[in-house]
Design a protein around this motif. Structure first.
Motif, PDB file in Angstrom:
ATOM      1  N   THR A   1       0.839  -1.201   0.000  1.00  0.00           N
ATOM      2  CA  THR A   1       0.000   0.000   0.000  1.00  0.00           C
ATOM      3  C   THR A   1       0.874   1.251   0.000  1.00  0.00           C
ATOM      4  O   THR A   1       0.933   1.985   1.000  1.00  0.00           O
ATOM      5  CB  THR A   1      -0.937   0.008   1.231  1.00  0.00           C
ATOM      6  OG1 THR A   1      -0.140  -0.246   2.395  1.00  0.00           O
ATOM      7  CG2 THR A   1      -2.034  -1.025   1.127  1.00  0.00           C
ATOM      8  N   PRO A   2       1.570   1.546  -1.112  1.00  0.00           N
ATOM      9  CA  PRO A   2       2.547   2.638  -1.124  1.00  0.00           C
ATOM     10  C   PRO A   2       1.951   4.037  -1.001  1.00  0.00           C
ATOM     11  O   PRO A   2       2.677   4.993  -0.746  1.00  0.00           O
ATOM     12  CB  PRO A   2       3.258   2.462  -2.466  1.00  0.00           C
ATOM     13  CG  PRO A   2       2.267   1.773  -3.334  1.00  0.00           C
ATOM     14  CD  PRO A   2       1.492   0.867  -2.407  1.00  0.00           C
ATOM     15  N   GLY A   3       0.644   4.173  -1.122  1.00  0.00           N
ATOM     16  CA  GLY A   3       0.036   5.495  -1.027  1.00  0.00           C
ATOM     17  C   GLY A   3       0.073   6.081   0.372  1.00  0.00           C
ATOM     18  O   GLY A   3       0.033   7.296   0.538  1.00  0.00           O
ATOM     19  N   PHE A   4       0.146   5.235   1.405  1.00  0.00           N
ATOM     20  CA  PHE A   4       0.164   5.753   2.775  1.00  0.00           C
ATOM     21  C   PHE A   4       1.024   4.945   3.739  1.00  0.00           C
ATOM     22  O   PHE A   4       1.166   5.317   4.901  1.00  0.00           O
ATOM     23  CB  PHE A   4      -1.263   5.845   3.344  1.00  0.00           C
ATOM     24  CG  PHE A   4      -1.911   4.502   3.540  1.00  0.00           C
ATOM     25  CD1 PHE A   4      -1.774   3.812   4.736  1.00  0.00           C
ATOM     26  CD2 PHE A   4      -2.656   3.926   2.532  1.00  0.00           C
ATOM     27  CE1 PHE A   4      -2.362   2.581   4.928  1.00  0.00           C
ATOM     28  CE2 PHE A   4      -3.253   2.699   2.715  1.00  0.00           C
ATOM     29  CZ  PHE A   4      -3.102   2.016   3.918  1.00  0.00           C
TER      30      PHE A   4
ATOM     31  N   ILE B   1       7.277  -2.867   3.240  1.00  0.00           N
ATOM     32  CA  ILE B   1       7.854  -3.604   2.112  1.00  0.00           C
ATOM     33  C   ILE B   1       7.832  -5.073   2.508  1.00  0.00           C
ATOM     34  O   ILE B   1       8.266  -5.445   3.595  1.00  0.00           O
ATOM     35  CB  ILE B   1       9.307  -3.177   1.823  1.00  0.00           C
ATOM     36  CG1 ILE B   1       9.380  -1.693   1.480  1.00  0.00           C
ATOM     37  CG2 ILE B   1       9.890  -4.019   0.691  1.00  0.00           C
ATOM     38  CD1 ILE B   1      10.815  -1.164   1.372  1.00  0.00           C
ATOM     39  N   ASP B   2       7.289  -5.906   1.638  1.00  0.00           N
ATOM     40  CA  ASP B   2       7.282  -7.352   1.861  1.00  0.00           C
ATOM     41  C   ASP B   2       8.242  -8.009   0.876  1.00  0.00           C
ATOM     42  O   ASP B   2       8.341  -7.592  -0.279  1.00  0.00           O
ATOM     43  CB  ASP B   2       5.878  -7.923   1.686  1.00  0.00           C
ATOM     44  CG  ASP B   2       4.938  -7.484   2.798  1.00  0.00           C
ATOM     45  OD1 ASP B   2       5.408  -7.169   3.901  1.00  0.00           O
ATOM     46  OD2 ASP B   2       3.720  -7.447   2.551  1.00  0.00           O
ATOM     47  N   TYR B   3       8.930  -9.045   1.354  1.00  0.00           N
ATOM     48  CA  TYR B   3       9.923  -9.755   0.563  1.00  0.00           C
ATOM     49  C   TYR B   3       9.390 -11.155   0.283  1.00  0.00           C
ATOM     50  O   TYR B   3       9.136 -11.920   1.218  1.00  0.00           O
ATOM     51  CB  TYR B   3      11.249  -9.820   1.322  1.00  0.00           C
ATOM     52  CG  TYR B   3      11.792  -8.440   1.630  1.00  0.00           C
ATOM     53  CD1 TYR B   3      12.677  -7.807   0.761  1.00  0.00           C
ATOM     54  CD2 TYR B   3      11.389  -7.756   2.771  1.00  0.00           C
ATOM     55  CE1 TYR B   3      13.149  -6.536   1.026  1.00  0.00           C
ATOM     56  CE2 TYR B   3      11.856  -6.477   3.046  1.00  0.00           C
ATOM     57  CZ  TYR B   3      12.740  -5.876   2.171  1.00  0.00           C
ATOM     58  OH  TYR B   3      13.207  -4.599   2.431  1.00  0.00           O
TER      59      TYR B   3
ATOM     60  N   ASP C   1      -5.923 -11.656  -1.144  1.00  0.00           N
ATOM     61  CA  ASP C   1      -4.751 -11.063  -0.511  1.00  0.00           C
ATOM     62  C   ASP C   1      -3.680 -10.792  -1.575  1.00  0.00           C
ATOM     63  O   ASP C   1      -3.309 -11.687  -2.340  1.00  0.00           O
ATOM     64  CB  ASP C   1      -4.219 -12.035   0.553  1.00  0.00           C
ATOM     65  CG  ASP C   1      -2.902 -11.586   1.122  1.00  0.00           C
ATOM     66  OD1 ASP C   1      -2.886 -10.548   1.805  1.00  0.00           O
ATOM     67  OD2 ASP C   1      -1.892 -12.271   0.878  1.00  0.00           O
ATOM     68  N   ALA C   2      -3.169  -9.567  -1.620  1.00  0.00           N
ATOM     69  CA  ALA C   2      -2.279  -9.138  -2.705  1.00  0.00           C
ATOM     70  C   ALA C   2      -1.004  -9.969  -2.819  1.00  0.00           C
ATOM     71  O   ALA C   2      -0.643 -10.409  -3.919  1.00  0.00           O
ATOM     72  CB  ALA C   2      -1.920  -7.666  -2.548  1.00  0.00           C
ATOM     73  N   LYS C   3      -0.313 -10.215  -1.702  1.00  0.00           N
ATOM     74  CA  LYS C   3       0.938 -10.981  -1.778  1.00  0.00           C
ATOM     75  C   LYS C   3       0.668 -12.407  -2.257  1.00  0.00           C
ATOM     76  O   LYS C   3       1.465 -12.994  -2.985  1.00  0.00           O
ATOM     77  CB  LYS C   3       1.660 -10.980  -0.431  1.00  0.00           C
ATOM     78  CG  LYS C   3       0.961 -11.736   0.673  1.00  0.00           C
ATOM     79  CD  LYS C   3       1.675 -11.581   2.008  1.00  0.00           C
ATOM     80  CE  LYS C   3       0.915 -12.217   3.146  1.00  0.00           C
ATOM     81  NZ  LYS C   3      -0.415 -11.630   3.375  1.00  0.00           N
TER      82      LYS C   3
END
Length: 177
Positions: A108-111, A115-117, A160-162
């Motif tokens: 969610t880079p907007g807020f 960072i997930d690896y 779920d995005a990841k």
């Protein structure tokens, strides 16, 4: 690029810190930004006998069960290249000989700074002496064929995005026409 003019911490907890910042925009005007700072996490794609290992878990903020790849947050100063082994073992009762880094993602880079690896577990096996799950985690391991997992991404069952990224990666890598 935006320049920070001021920052006020609104909340600081065990997992996140929230700030309210004033920034100067490229045109010289100002704006307010609400930011969530998070240490990040690791997530692990694991394919066993043509099935992706998923975790069924209740997620309180949305009040629902989710299907996700094994994952967890980084401890303060923890190296993701080591944390992936710990999280995988805690959540699956499996120990990997190797973790191959795939990519890093910003959920969610907007807020949020999280960072997930994403790693792929290689040469892993079930062990009876695995690391224990966290005390507040109640997880159920689900083994799902890659094609079925991919279909559940497409029909919205897996959201779920990841996990979507990992399943799409696995589908491309392992899918046989």
């Amino acid at each position: 690029m935006e320049k920070q003019l001021s920052s006020k911490t609104i909340f600081e907890g065990n997992i996140i810190k929230v700030t309210h910042d004033e920034v100067e925009l490229p045109d010289g005007s100002t704006a307010m930004r609400e930011c969530v700072y998070h240490r990040g996490g690791v997530c692990i794609l694991a394919v066993e006998n043509g099935c992706i290992l998923l975790i069924k878990q209740f997620r309180y903020p949305n009040r629902m069960d989710t299907l996700e790849i094994p994952a967890g947050k980084l401890e303060e100063g923890e190296d993701p290249n080591q944390a992936c082994y710990r999280e995988f073992e805690e959540e699956t009762d499996r120990r990997a000989e190797n973790m191959r880094f795939i990519l890093k993602l910003y959920p969610t880079p907007g807020f949020c700074s999280e960072i997930d690896y994403l790693y792929e577990a290689e040469n892993f096996k079930y062990v009876k002496d695995s690391l224990p799950q966290d005390d507040d985690e109640f997880l159920k391991l689900v083994k799902m064929p890659i094609d079925e997992a991919y279909a559940k991404v497409l029909d919205g069952t897996i959201f779920d995005a990841k996990t979507i990224i990992a399943i799409q990666y696995a589908y491309q890598k392992y899918h046989k026409d």
